[in-house]
Enzyme design. Structure first.
Site, PDB file in Angstrom:
ATOM      1  N   SER A 119      53.453  31.629  34.278  1.00  0.00           N
ATOM      2  CA  SER A 119      53.534  31.740  35.738  1.00  0.00           C
ATOM      3  C   SER A 119      54.594  30.820  36.339  1.00  0.00           C
ATOM      4  O   SER A 119      54.554  29.613  36.143  1.00  0.00           O
ATOM      5  CB  SER A 119      52.186  31.354  36.372  1.00  0.00           C
ATOM      6  OG  SER A 119      51.166  32.166  35.877  1.00  0.00           O
TER       7      SER A 119
ATOM      8  N   MET B 222      44.095  30.684  31.308  1.00  0.00           N
ATOM      9  CA  MET B 222      43.578  32.040  31.053  1.00  0.00           C
ATOM     10  C   MET B 222      44.517  32.834  30.152  1.00  0.00           C
ATOM     11  O   MET B 222      44.586  34.066  30.245  1.00  0.00           O
ATOM     12  CB  MET B 222      43.416  32.790  32.386  1.00  0.00           C
ATOM     13  CG  MET B 222      42.592  32.076  33.425  1.00  0.00           C
ATOM     14  SD  MET B 222      42.632  32.971  34.993  1.00  0.00           S
ATOM     15  CE  MET B 222      41.926  31.727  36.108  1.00  0.00           C
ATOM     16  N   SER B 223      45.244  32.162  29.280  1.00  0.00           N
ATOM     17  CA  SER B 223      46.233  32.891  28.471  1.00  0.00           C
ATOM     18  C   SER B 223      46.417  32.219  27.114  1.00  0.00           C
ATOM     19  O   SER B 223      45.590  31.420  26.699  1.00  0.00           O
ATOM     20  CB  SER B 223      47.573  32.925  29.227  1.00  0.00           C
ATOM     21  OG  SER B 223      48.135  31.636  29.311  1.00  0.00           O
TER      22      SER B 223
ATOM     23  N   HIS C 122      55.079  37.357  37.682  1.00  0.00           N
ATOM     24  CA  HIS C 122      55.341  37.803  36.316  1.00  0.00           C
ATOM     25  C   HIS C 122      56.294  38.991  36.379  1.00  0.00           C
ATOM     26  O   HIS C 122      55.906  40.089  36.742  1.00  0.00           O
ATOM     27  CB  HIS C 122      54.038  38.228  35.627  1.00  0.00           C
ATOM     28  CG  HIS C 122      53.049  37.110  35.479  1.00  0.00           C
ATOM     29  ND1 HIS C 122      52.962  36.356  34.339  1.00  0.00           N
ATOM     30  CD2 HIS C 122      52.138  36.607  36.336  1.00  0.00           C
ATOM     31  CE1 HIS C 122      52.021  35.439  34.501  1.00  0.00           C
ATOM     32  NE2 HIS C 122      51.501  35.569  35.700  1.00  0.00           N
TER      33      HIS C 122
ATOM     34  N   HIS D  39      47.569  39.552  30.273  1.00  0.00           N
ATOM     35  CA  HIS D  39      46.346  38.732  30.296  1.00  0.00           C
ATOM     36  C   HIS D  39      45.127  39.601  30.023  1.00  0.00           C
ATOM     37  O   HIS D  39      45.076  40.755  30.441  1.00  0.00           O
ATOM     38  CB  HIS D  39      46.176  38.080  31.679  1.00  0.00           C
ATOM     39  CG  HIS D  39      47.304  37.173  32.070  1.00  0.00           C
ATOM     40  ND1 HIS D  39      48.408  37.623  32.737  1.00  0.00           N
ATOM     41  CD2 HIS D  39      47.481  35.843  31.877  1.00  0.00           C
ATOM     42  CE1 HIS D  39      49.238  36.597  32.945  1.00  0.00           C
ATOM     43  NE2 HIS D  39      48.702  35.509  32.432  1.00  0.00           N
TER      44      HIS D  39
ATOM     45  N   ALA E 138      50.534  28.001  32.546  1.00  0.00           N
ATOM     46  CA  ALA E 138      50.071  27.178  33.660  1.00  0.00           C
ATOM     47  C   ALA E 138      48.608  26.843  33.377  1.00  0.00           C
ATOM     48  O   ALA E 138      47.872  27.678  32.857  1.00  0.00           O
ATOM     49  CB  ALA E 138      50.194  27.961  34.955  1.00  0.00           C
TER      50      ALA E 138
ATOM     51  N   TYR F  71      42.404  39.196  31.480  1.00  0.00           N
ATOM     52  CA  TYR F  71      41.724  39.447  32.761  1.00  0.00           C
ATOM     53  C   TYR F  71      42.278  40.651  33.501  1.00  0.00           C
ATOM     54  O   TYR F  71      41.667  41.150  34.441  1.00  0.00           O
ATOM     55  CB  TYR F  71      41.729  38.203  33.666  1.00  0.00           C
ATOM     56  CG  TYR F  71      43.089  37.718  34.133  1.00  0.00           C
ATOM     57  CD1 TYR F  71      43.867  38.442  35.033  1.00  0.00           C
ATOM     58  CD2 TYR F  71      43.584  36.505  33.683  1.00  0.00           C
ATOM     59  CE1 TYR F  71      45.104  37.988  35.459  1.00  0.00           C
ATOM     60  CE2 TYR F  71      44.818  36.033  34.106  1.00  0.00           C
ATOM     61  CZ  TYR F  71      45.563  36.778  34.989  1.00  0.00           C
ATOM     62  OH  TYR F  71      46.788  36.326  35.390  1.00  0.00           O
ATOM     63  N   GLU F  72      43.449  41.148  33.063  1.00  0.00           N
ATOM     64  CA  GLU F  72      43.971  42.374  33.665  1.00  0.00           C
ATOM     65  C   GLU F  72      43.298  43.606  33.072  1.00  0.00           C
ATOM     66  O   GLU F  72      43.541  44.722  33.527  1.00  0.00           O
ATOM     67  CB  GLU F  72      45.486  42.458  33.437  1.00  0.00           C
ATOM     68  CG  GLU F  72      46.259  41.374  34.176  1.00  0.00           C
ATOM     69  CD  GLU F  72      47.694  41.269  33.698  1.00  0.00           C
ATOM     70  OE1 GLU F  72      48.596  41.661  34.461  1.00  0.00           O
ATOM     71  OE2 GLU F  72      47.919  40.795  32.576  1.00  0.00           O
TER      72      GLU F  72
ATOM     73  N   HIS G  76      46.226  30.794  43.644  1.00  0.00           N
ATOM     74  CA  HIS G  76      47.290  31.231  42.727  1.00  0.00           C
ATOM     75  C   HIS G  76      48.672  30.802  43.244  1.00  0.00           C
ATOM     76  O   HIS G  76      49.550  30.438  42.469  1.00  0.00           O
ATOM     77  CB  HIS G  76      47.211  32.755  42.564  1.00  0.00           C
ATOM     78  CG  HIS G  76      48.178  33.322  41.563  1.00  0.00           C
ATOM     79  ND1 HIS G  76      48.229  32.889  40.243  1.00  0.00           N
ATOM     80  CD2 HIS G  76      49.140  34.284  41.669  1.00  0.00           C
ATOM     81  CE1 HIS G  76      49.177  33.571  39.597  1.00  0.00           C
ATOM     82  NE2 HIS G  76      49.736  34.411  40.444  1.00  0.00           N
TER      83      HIS G  76
ATOM     84  N   ASN H  66      47.559  22.193  38.729  1.00  0.00           N
ATOM     85  CA  ASN H  66      46.522  21.792  39.697  1.00  0.00           C
ATOM     86  C   ASN H  66      45.469  20.977  38.956  1.00  0.00           C
ATOM     87  O   ASN H  66      45.378  21.054  37.734  1.00  0.00           O
ATOM     88  CB  ASN H  66      45.857  23.048  40.309  1.00  0.00           C
ATOM     89  CG  ASN H  66      45.289  23.959  39.239  1.00  0.00           C
ATOM     90  OD1 ASN H  66      46.012  24.744  38.610  1.00  0.00           O
ATOM     91  ND2 ASN H  66      43.994  23.839  38.994  1.00  0.00           N
TER      92      ASN H  66
HETATM   93  N1  HPA Z   1      41.944  27.221  35.701  1.00  0.00           N
HETATM   94  C1  HPA Z   1      42.268  28.290  34.930  1.00  0.00           C
HETATM   95  N2  HPA Z   1      43.502  28.727  34.804  1.00  0.00           N
HETATM   96  C2  HPA Z   1      44.479  28.083  35.455  1.00  0.00           C
HETATM   97  C3  HPA Z   1      44.223  26.977  36.280  1.00  0.00           C
HETATM   98  C4  HPA Z   1      42.863  26.527  36.399  1.00  0.00           C
HETATM   99  O1  HPA Z   1      42.559  25.555  37.109  1.00  0.00           O
HETATM  100  N3  HPA Z   1      45.413  26.574  36.801  1.00  0.00           N
HETATM  101  C5  HPA Z   1      46.354  27.407  36.279  1.00  0.00           C
HETATM  102  N4  HPA Z   1      45.791  28.318  35.485  1.00  0.00           N
END
Ligand code: HPA
Length: 276
Positions: free
Chosen positions: A24, A204-205, A55, A77, A107, A79-80, A240, A228
């Site tokens: 990302s 998540m990847s 993306h 991903h 990320a 999740y998609e 996001h 973050n």
């Molecule tokens: N959690 C899950 N996936 C992420 C995060 C998070 O805090 N930040 C960036 N991708």
């Protein structure tokens, strides 16, 4: 998969040494690739099509410095809704073209105390909490079945990355990446759980691609960009947009790190050639 590989063999004429997966907000490095052949995912038979903001969705093949690479600008991903084999399919196809190294970025939310948005973390190990594994299912010829995962993230590559970071004054820590299915961010209770399980960062990847890369014998380096503080640690809520913004803020550092690391891990991977 045969169609995908045959198509890519025609379009990517020089065998890539390294696959780069740019997460990302980190896709910009692909713009530095020379003699670039850009192939939108939508043109590649057998590739899923991405639509997540940030993306771009293309393979970019060419040279980054002295190293032949194929960059994945944008990734797939779980999740998609893609199957794990689809998420990791590009790595399988590019490994079949001859790639020997995977350099994967992502990320992630910072869990370990003291982490700050903008930090870079070498992935030393991971927790697969996605509940899925792209290696499950029919056995693939030429790919290991019971894959050893004692050292998925190559120790020598990590030492090289630490050296390059030190030389260039780029702060770089090391830690364990926990992979969650997403797409919702975690709850504060889940983050406390992950911390107790030994996770330093969460995302998540990455894990599906890493599993296939290891099954195909690739050596790999993973770098998380901490975008973050994980849920409950920063006081605010998660968005996001924030993840993308921080990715953009540190991408120059990450690009410098990758530029420095690539030529050295390319030679590290070929000791016989380097000696001759
Ligand atoms: N959690 C899950 N996936 C992420 C995060 C998070 O805090 N930040 C960036 N991708």
């Amino acid at each position: 998969m045969e169609n995908t590989i045959a198509f890519l063999r025609e379009r990517v004429t020089r065998a890539p040494h390294a696959i780069l997966i740019l997460g990302s907000g980190l896709g910009g490095l692909a713009d530095e690739i020379q003699d670039a052949v850009r192939i939108p995912y939508s043109e590649i038979p057998g590739f899923p099509v991405t639509a997540v903001a940030g993306h771009a969705g293309a393979l970019v093949a060419g040279r980054l410095g002295p190293v032949e690479v194929v960059a994945m600008q944008g990734r797939f991903h779980l999740y998609e809704g893609w199957e794990p084999t689809e998420v990791a399919g590009p790595v399988r196809a590019l490994a079949a073209l001859g790639a020997e190294v995977l350099l994967v970025t992502n990320a992630a939310g910072g869990i370990r105390p003291g982490m700050q948005p903008g930090d870079l973390m070498l992935i030393s190990d991971h927790l697969n909490l996605m509940g899925r594994n792209p290696l499950a299912g029919t056995e693939v010829i030429g790919s290991a079945r019971f894959v050893d995962m004692t050292e998925p993230y190559d120790a020598e590559f990590r030492r090289v990355a630490e050296q390059v970071a030190a030389e260039q004054g780029i702060p770089l820590s090391e830690g364990v990446y926990a992979a969650m299915l997403g797409p919702s961010y975690e709850t504060p209770a889940e983050i406390r759980m992950l911390g107790r399980l030994g996770a330093d960062a969460v995302g998540m990847s990455t894990v599906p691609e890493v599993l296939v890369a290891r099954a195909m014998g690739l050596r790999l380096l993973g770098i998380s960009c901490i975008t973050n503080l994980a849920a409950g640690l920063g006081g605010g809520t998660l968005a996001h947009e924030e993840v993308l913004e921080v990715g953009i803020r540190v991408r120059d550092q990450l690009a410098a790190l990758i530029r420095g690391v690539l030529p050295r891990i390319a030679t590290a991977n070929r000791p016989a050639e380097a000696a001759s």
